[in-house]
Design a protein around this motif. Sequence first.
Motif, PDB file in Angstrom:
ATOM      1  N   SER A  87      -1.282   2.803  -1.835  1.00 12.00           N
ATOM      2  CA  SER A  87       0.015   3.403  -1.519  1.00 12.00           C
ATOM      3  C   SER A  87       0.474   4.325  -2.636  1.00 12.00           C
ATOM      4  O   SER A  87       0.971   5.436  -2.388  1.00 12.00           O
ATOM      5  CB  SER A  87       1.061   2.297  -1.290  1.00 12.00           C
ATOM      6  OG  SER A  87       0.731   1.509  -0.168  1.00 12.00           O
ATOM      7  N   GLU A  99      -5.926   3.628   5.922  1.00 12.25           N
ATOM      8  CA  GLU A  99      -5.352   2.719   6.920  1.00 12.25           C
ATOM      9  C   GLU A  99      -6.420   1.948   7.685  1.00 12.25           C
ATOM     10  O   GLU A  99      -6.299   0.734   7.895  1.00 12.25           O
ATOM     11  CB  GLU A  99      -4.487   3.518   7.897  1.00 12.25           C
ATOM     12  CG  GLU A  99      -3.795   2.661   8.939  1.00 12.25           C
ATOM     13  CD  GLU A  99      -2.884   3.481   9.842  1.00 12.25           C
ATOM     14  OE1 GLU A  99      -2.292   2.912  10.762  1.00 12.25           O
ATOM     15  OE2 GLU A  99      -2.784   4.704   9.621  1.00 12.25           O
ATOM     16  N   GLU A 126      -3.562  -2.601  -1.305  1.00  8.24           N
ATOM     17  CA  GLU A 126      -2.480  -1.902  -0.606  1.00  8.24           C
ATOM     18  C   GLU A 126      -1.559  -1.184  -1.584  1.00  8.24           C
ATOM     19  O   GLU A 126      -1.174  -0.025  -1.363  1.00  8.24           O
ATOM     20  CB  GLU A 126      -1.661  -2.901   0.215  1.00  8.24           C
ATOM     21  CG  GLU A 126      -2.320  -3.368   1.493  1.00  8.24           C
ATOM     22  CD  GLU A 126      -1.438  -4.307   2.272  1.00  8.24           C
ATOM     23  OE1 GLU A 126      -1.304  -4.131   3.494  1.00  8.24           O
ATOM     24  OE2 GLU A 126      -0.867  -5.239   1.663  1.00  8.24           O
ATOM     25  N   TYR A 160      -4.290   7.797   2.666  1.00  5.97           N
ATOM     26  CA  TYR A 160      -4.099   6.357   2.751  1.00  5.97           C
ATOM     27  C   TYR A 160      -5.187   5.748   3.636  1.00  5.97           C
ATOM     28  O   TYR A 160      -5.372   6.160   4.785  1.00  5.97           O
ATOM     29  CB  TYR A 160      -2.726   6.016   3.322  1.00  5.97           C
ATOM     30  CG  TYR A 160      -2.423   4.533   3.271  1.00  5.97           C
ATOM     31  CD1 TYR A 160      -2.091   3.916   2.070  1.00  5.97           C
ATOM     32  CD2 TYR A 160      -2.488   3.749   4.422  1.00  5.97           C
ATOM     33  CE1 TYR A 160      -1.819   2.565   2.009  1.00  5.97           C
ATOM     34  CE2 TYR A 160      -2.220   2.397   4.372  1.00  5.97           C
ATOM     35  CZ  TYR A 160      -1.883   1.801   3.164  1.00  5.97           C
ATOM     36  OH  TYR A 160      -1.628   0.450   3.114  1.00  5.97           O
ATOM     37  N   ARG A 191      -6.775  -2.076   7.525  1.00  6.77           N
ATOM     38  CA  ARG A 191      -6.543  -2.822   8.763  1.00  6.77           C
ATOM     39  C   ARG A 191      -7.727  -3.734   9.070  1.00  6.77           C
ATOM     40  O   ARG A 191      -7.550  -4.870   9.527  1.00  6.77           O
ATOM     41  CB  ARG A 191      -6.300  -1.867   9.925  1.00  6.77           C
ATOM     42  CG  ARG A 191      -5.910  -2.606  11.219  1.00  6.77           C
ATOM     43  CD  ARG A 191      -5.812  -1.678  12.404  1.00  6.77           C
ATOM     44  NE  ARG A 191      -4.729  -0.723  12.244  1.00  6.77           N
ATOM     45  CZ  ARG A 191      -4.893   0.587  12.207  1.00  6.77           C
ATOM     46  NH1 ARG A 191      -6.113   1.107  12.315  1.00  6.77           N
ATOM     47  NH2 ARG A 191      -3.865   1.393  12.060  1.00  6.77           N
TER      48      ARG A 191
END
Length: 576
Positions: free
Chosen positions: A295, A307, A291, A305, A311
Amino acid sequence: MKKIHLVCNAHLDPVWLWEWPEGAGEAFSTFRTAAEFCEHEDGFIFCHNEALLYQWAEEYEPALFKRIQTLVAKGKWNILGGWFLQPDGNMPSGESFVRQVLLGKRYFKEKFGVDVKTGANLDPFGHTRGLVQILAKSGYHSYLFCRPDRAFAALPADEFVWVGYDGSEIMAARVQAHYNSRGGGARAKVEDWMKTHPDKGLSVLLWGIGDHGGGASKRDLADLKELMTSTPDFEIVHSTAEAYFEELSERKDALPRHADDINPWAVGCYTTMARVKQRHRRLENEIYGAEKMASAAAFQGLMKYPETELRSAIRDLAFAEFHDILPGSSIEPAEEGAIRLLDHGLEMASRVKSGAFFALAAGEKPAEDGEIPIFVYNPHPFKIDGIISCEFQDHEPNFEGGYLTPKIFRKRRPLPCQPEKELSNLSLEWRKKVVFAAELEPGRMNRFSCRLEKSGVKPSPILKEANGIIHFKTRDLEVDISAATGLIERCRIDGADFLAPGAFRPLVIADNADPWGMSVRAFRSVVGAFTLLDPENGTRFSGVSQGLLPRSASSKKERSGRSSRPFSATGIHSSV
């Protein structure tokens, strides 16, 4: 008048004595039955937690999911707890507990428009005090649990104010009558409670068939309806955990306070299924690093990013923290499923980290002649002074003879370093492993230069055995390692000894047939120990075919009373 809040639920382990597809099917069956009762029984409220099960319903039975949404909107179906699932209450990191809350709260807010205020973790084997701060700062005012009971955890009362490390507070209640009831036995459970607690002014009772789903039944609902109208001394109502705590909050100031963990129970679970526990901790750390790196790269416009990938890994981690997966209290196929789950998360996190690493390393200047550049990313917002370990490979094998010693530099300044055995066992002077000490600048890529210097022979270890001991000493550290056992016998830091005699010696602990350890608080009965194999058996076990492996300084150790026999087990019981 004395009052009893009846909270109907159905305990649904997605994984335990079964694998997740069976857990999902049982959830759908229970939800269908509960929806029928909610739609046709006046006053009845069904309560259930675990966002994971609702997500499965949304994906595999969308019509049922829409029925539940309608019932929640009408107040006939209550979202209990509001977490992603009921995790183990001790082993996840604080960050993981926050994610359990975040995943659950976001989902229930988005899909049902509710913000749950009472946490519920009914079945885990203990609860860390660190939860208080996390719950309070996540918008919770209360916490409902069942284990450990009075025999294992002496609390000031079953209703109390739980105080966190930082002074945060929430109300908490231990449900002594546990989380379920037998089919057709709900009324008997309530009657037994009233008989044994005739003077208790406010109570909460959980009921519903379930250690594998079930919930309410027609008979139970009819019996409870009749009991409600025929019991003048108690007001008995279908209710929710939030409603109970709202009423309890009126006398919050009079509740006793508890500023400690709520432990232990089933301590054997914390010693089993090591592969699951190891992968869980590794995935936690890999996600944190991925992460931060992603980032930083995305903020600089170096990559999009990731995501979706993150997730997915986070969801894998959260699922693996379930209280019958992470502690190790499920069947072997469920263990294998957990390992697949965690491996999937590790693979996703690895891809994210690799992509971010290459993005952050873009634009570095080319290597100079003879230079092997080493890049180390520090994802933290502070400097790290530590030991770096890495492997690399020169362009060609060293066929010219001699030994190539790696030397590490930073901006042409040499750093303390040493070669170590690489993972490869090829009989070539090629692959290299080096360990070096360095300070890493925060939030950035740190570049080091490695150069290979040819020497005549491979360097031998500096540390030598003397009187059966390998002694290592620096300005502030002193360590003694037994040459007979390989165990650290002494560790002194800044003049203070940190090890008791016999530390690290592999012991054999008495156990019984209960892998959960439900009747004990700890495992302390030592019935044997491991010792080193003799040279003949040690050589055979190691697969060496040319001569015997030496017994290191045997005569010295035998004269000093140190054991020179090796790791074979003595004793009659293996540890859990």
